[in-house]
Design a protein around this motif. Structure first.
Motif, PDB file in Angstrom:
ATOM      1  N   ASN B  30      30.056  43.946  35.162  1.00  0.00           N
ATOM      2  CA  ASN B  30      29.596  43.381  36.437  1.00  0.00           C
ATOM      3  C   ASN B  30      30.617  42.406  37.036  1.00  0.00           C
ATOM      4  N   HIS B 353      11.086  33.673  31.773  1.00  0.00           N
ATOM      5  CA  HIS B 353      10.852  34.781  30.847  1.00  0.00           C
ATOM      6  C   HIS B 353      12.182  35.265  30.255  1.00  0.00           C
ATOM      7  N   PHE B 355      13.246  38.159  29.526  1.00  0.00           N
ATOM      8  CA  PHE B 355      13.838  39.322  30.213  1.00  0.00           C
ATOM      9  C   PHE B 355      14.675  38.884  31.413  1.00  0.00           C
ATOM     10  N   ASP B 356      14.146  37.913  32.152  1.00  0.00           N
ATOM     11  CA  ASP B 356      14.886  37.430  33.320  1.00  0.00           C
ATOM     12  C   ASP B 356      16.211  36.809  32.885  1.00  0.00           C
ATOM     13  N   MET B 359      18.631  39.610  31.913  1.00  0.00           N
ATOM     14  CA  MET B 359      19.188  40.339  33.054  1.00  0.00           C
ATOM     15  C   MET B 359      20.173  39.491  33.841  1.00  0.00           C
ATOM     16  N   MET B 360      19.840  38.228  33.987  1.00  0.00           N
ATOM     17  CA  MET B 360      20.726  37.375  34.774  1.00  0.00           C
ATOM     18  C   MET B 360      22.014  37.055  34.014  1.00  0.00           C
ATOM     19  N   ALA B 363      24.280  40.030  34.323  1.00  0.00           N
ATOM     20  CA  ALA B 363      24.983  40.025  35.607  1.00  0.00           C
ATOM     21  C   ALA B 363      26.237  39.162  35.529  1.00  0.00           C
ATOM     22  N   ARG B 364      26.251  38.217  34.583  1.00  0.00           N
ATOM     23  CA  ARG B 364      27.429  37.358  34.402  1.00  0.00           C
ATOM     24  C   ARG B 364      28.331  37.867  33.283  1.00  0.00           C
ATOM     25  N   GLU B 385       6.109  35.758  23.017  1.00  0.00           N
ATOM     26  CA  GLU B 385       6.244  37.201  23.257  1.00  0.00           C
ATOM     27  C   GLU B 385       7.608  37.698  22.789  1.00  0.00           C
ATOM     28  N   ASN B 410      22.965  27.430  34.935  1.00  0.00           N
ATOM     29  CA  ASN B 410      22.845  27.918  36.295  1.00  0.00           C
ATOM     30  C   ASN B 410      21.473  28.562  36.540  1.00  0.00           C
ATOM     31  N   ARG B 414      18.358  27.454  39.051  1.00  0.00           N
ATOM     32  CA  ARG B 414      17.750  28.362  40.030  1.00  0.00           C
ATOM     33  C   ARG B 414      16.220  28.392  39.929  1.00  0.00           C
ATOM     34  N   PHE B 415      15.734  28.193  38.722  1.00  0.00           N
ATOM     35  CA  PHE B 415      14.284  28.300  38.515  1.00  0.00           C
ATOM     36  C   PHE B 415      13.544  26.999  38.786  1.00  0.00           C
TER      37      PHE B 415
END
Lengths: 148, 416
Positions: B30, B353, B355-356, B359-360, B363-364, B385, B410, B414-415
């Motif tokens: 990416n 979460h 998973f987030d 995924m993020m 992306a990095r 979980e 980072n 964002r959250f």
């Protein structure tokens, strides 16, 4: 005001994603933003019977019928998935049942979704679409039975 | 920040030189340089392993053990050379005690289906721990169900360490087998397996150690450990996928019935009766994974060239630095804080979460593992979980830890 057509909304989404220039990180953040804007489901609706099977993260989907249209309310326990769900809700909710059943969701391919959500999530995304169409088909056959 | 540590630790391990051996690490994901922190799932392969595969297929591919032609002879001897190398690597007494499998799961199923079926009966007990991978739970559940035996589970403390006293209390003359993980894939905990083996042996129970995560990080010595079975996967040890090892003591392997029937595992076959081959071949029915086994020798040489002690020392430094840096992230909670650990760090971040995060971070360019890591019962104990897991290997750097931590900060931002 009349709800824009399925294809008009898809075209809007394609346009919005084209501004991200294929940047995966930006696409993730954009999806998260979209997810935040989606009206959350009531906690009481986040039950197993509303869960979409085949998703890695939890996705709850609820429907309401109004004459020949179908309204979708959905939620997820993960932010990016919620963004993905919001796209489908935006496109398919409050559309005519027949239009939902026949919808060709070309935006998935056009925004290059596979590239930024990967195969495993793509399968989950397909499961969401399938579930939405199943609801529409079930509703349609119920209406037809009633009419006959 | 991390680059300073790079220089400090160069005496232990020349990581830049090691990285040159791994072509896969030199790529962008990416648009960012790849940071590969999913080594507990599978390690990357040094070029010498990749070359060994090519050389085998382009130079001496043939079926082994039966052909008398030159290529078959060459392939057989390369295959058996790896067996000898594995024997030395794990300090087994005899080369016949080394069985090639398809991986850790295959090895455990082999023992469950042969030793287990022959020795575990109604009313008997099998003991596992709370931190087992599903592959060291399900085969025993299946066996216990079939036989009417009982599966007992050693509890753990908050830090993710087994409670040894509880284990001692579980043992009795009913215990036929203790099957426990050497190093937890989720928590990184190194279990006191030697003490487990000794204690279980006092009650006459056999012991199987799942070494899937241990083999790449710490010394494994069969004679010192004295376990009856030890299983591991070679793809987590810089070797190709689809190959693993079952070590078993000769007396056990000889007494066990065969697992799969077919070619290679027989001595003589008539339609009336078959007599079985000697160990190790009795357990290696069919054409084995020849190319991958041949290449494994190079993976073991790679590890030995740098030395397990140096690798462990370097990875300990990475772990220490990783823990220290991750601690600065608001809302981060470590899952598993055992005293004795390998370089596996599991954590959750409040309100985000896993998973987030996964995924993020992808992306990095940072490859992390997220989810339950095939240890769902363990997740239940922690009432979560899943986790985010960074598992570090000898080719990872302090700078890469900085990249991960910066990315996580980072995301937290964002959250907010």
């Amino acid at each position: 005001m009349q709800k824009p057509s399925i294809n008009d909304i898809q075209d809007e989404i394609i346009e919005a994603f084209s501004l991200l220039d294929g940047d995966v990180e930006m696409a993730n953040f954009y999806l998260m933003e979209l997810g935040q804007k989606l009206k959350p489901l009531d906690e009481s609706d986040k039950v197993d019977e509303n869960l979409v099977k085949g998703c890695q993260s939890k996705v709850w989907l609820k429907t309401e019928f109004d004459k020949d249209t179908l309204r979708f309310n959905a939620d997820s326990n993960t932010a990016i998935t919620k963004g993905l769900v919001s796209l489908l809700v935006k496109i398919l909710s409050e559309q005519k049942v027949d239009d939902i059943i026949n919808a060709d969701l070309y935006f998935i391919h056009r925004i290059g979704m596979n590239r930024f959500i990967g195969t495993q999530r793509s399968n989950g995304f397909a499961a969401m679409i399938k579930q939405m169409k199943i609801y529409a088909i079930a509703y349609k056959s119920k209406m037809e039975r009633k009419a006959s | 920040m991390g680059s300073h540590y790079e220089t400090l630790n160069k005496d232990i391990l020349d990581v830049q030189k090691i990285r040159e051996e791994f072509p896969i690490l030199h790529q962008e994901v990416n648009g960012k340089p790849l940071v590969y922190f999913d080594n507990a799932a599978t390690t990357q392969k040094p070029i010498r392993v990749i070359n060994a595969l090519t050389e085998y297929y382009s130079g001496y591919n043939a079926n082994i053990h039966r052909g008398i032609h030159t290529l078959a002879e060459k392939a057989t001897s390369a295959f058996e050379d790896t067996r000898k190398a594995v024997k030395d690597f794990i300090n087994a007494r005899e080369v016949e005690e080394v069985i090639f499998t398809y991986g850790t799961t295959d090895g455990i199923n082999l023992v469950a289906s042969t030793f287990g079926r022959a020795n575990i009966n109604e009313g008997d007990e099998v003991i596992i721990s709370s931190m087992e991978h599903h592959s060291n739970i399900v085969p025993w559940q299946m066996l216990c169900e079939e036989k009417g035996a009982k599966l007992k589970v050693i509890p753990i403390n908050e830090k993710g360490e087994i409670i040894f006293e509880a284990f001692e209390k579980m043992l009795s003359e009913k215990t036929k087998l203790v099957s426990i993980v050497h190093v937890s894939n989720t928590l990184g905990t190194i279990n006191p397996v030697k003490a487990v083996v000794d204690k279980a042996h006092e009650y006459g129970a056999a012991v199987l150690i799942d070494g899937a995560q241990a083999s790449a990080h710490i010394n494994i010595d069969m004679q010192a450990l004295d376990c009856d079975f030890y299983v591991f996967s070679l793809h987590k040890l810089f070797g190709p996928t689809g190959s693993g090892i079952l070590y078993g003591k000769r007396s056990f392997l000889e007494a066990m019935p065969p697992f799969r029937g077919g070619g290679e595992m027989i001595k003589e076959v008539t339609f009336e009766k078959t007599t079985y081959n000697d160990i190790p071949y009795k357990f290696e029915a069919g054409t084995p994974n020849i190319a991958d086994v041949v290449a494994i020798k190079k993976a073991l040489e790679f590890v030995e060239e740098y030395g397990k002690d140096n690798i462990a020392k370097y990875e300990d430094e990475l772990l220490r630095y990783g823990n220290e840096q991750l601690q600065t992230i608001p809302g981060l909670k470590f899952i598993g804080t055992a005293q004795d650990r390998v370089s596996v760090i599991s954590f959750i971040i409040e309100g985000i979460h896993h998973f987030d995060i996964g995924m993020m971070m992808d992306a990095r360019g940072v490859a992390l593992r997220t989810g339950h890591h095939c240890t769902q019962p363990l997740m239940d104990i922690y009432n979560i979980e899943g986790t985010v897991r960074a598992s570090l290997s000898l080719y990872n750097t302090f700078e890469e830890i900085d990249i991960m931590v910066e990315g996580l900060k980072n995301i937290v931002e964002r959250f907010k």
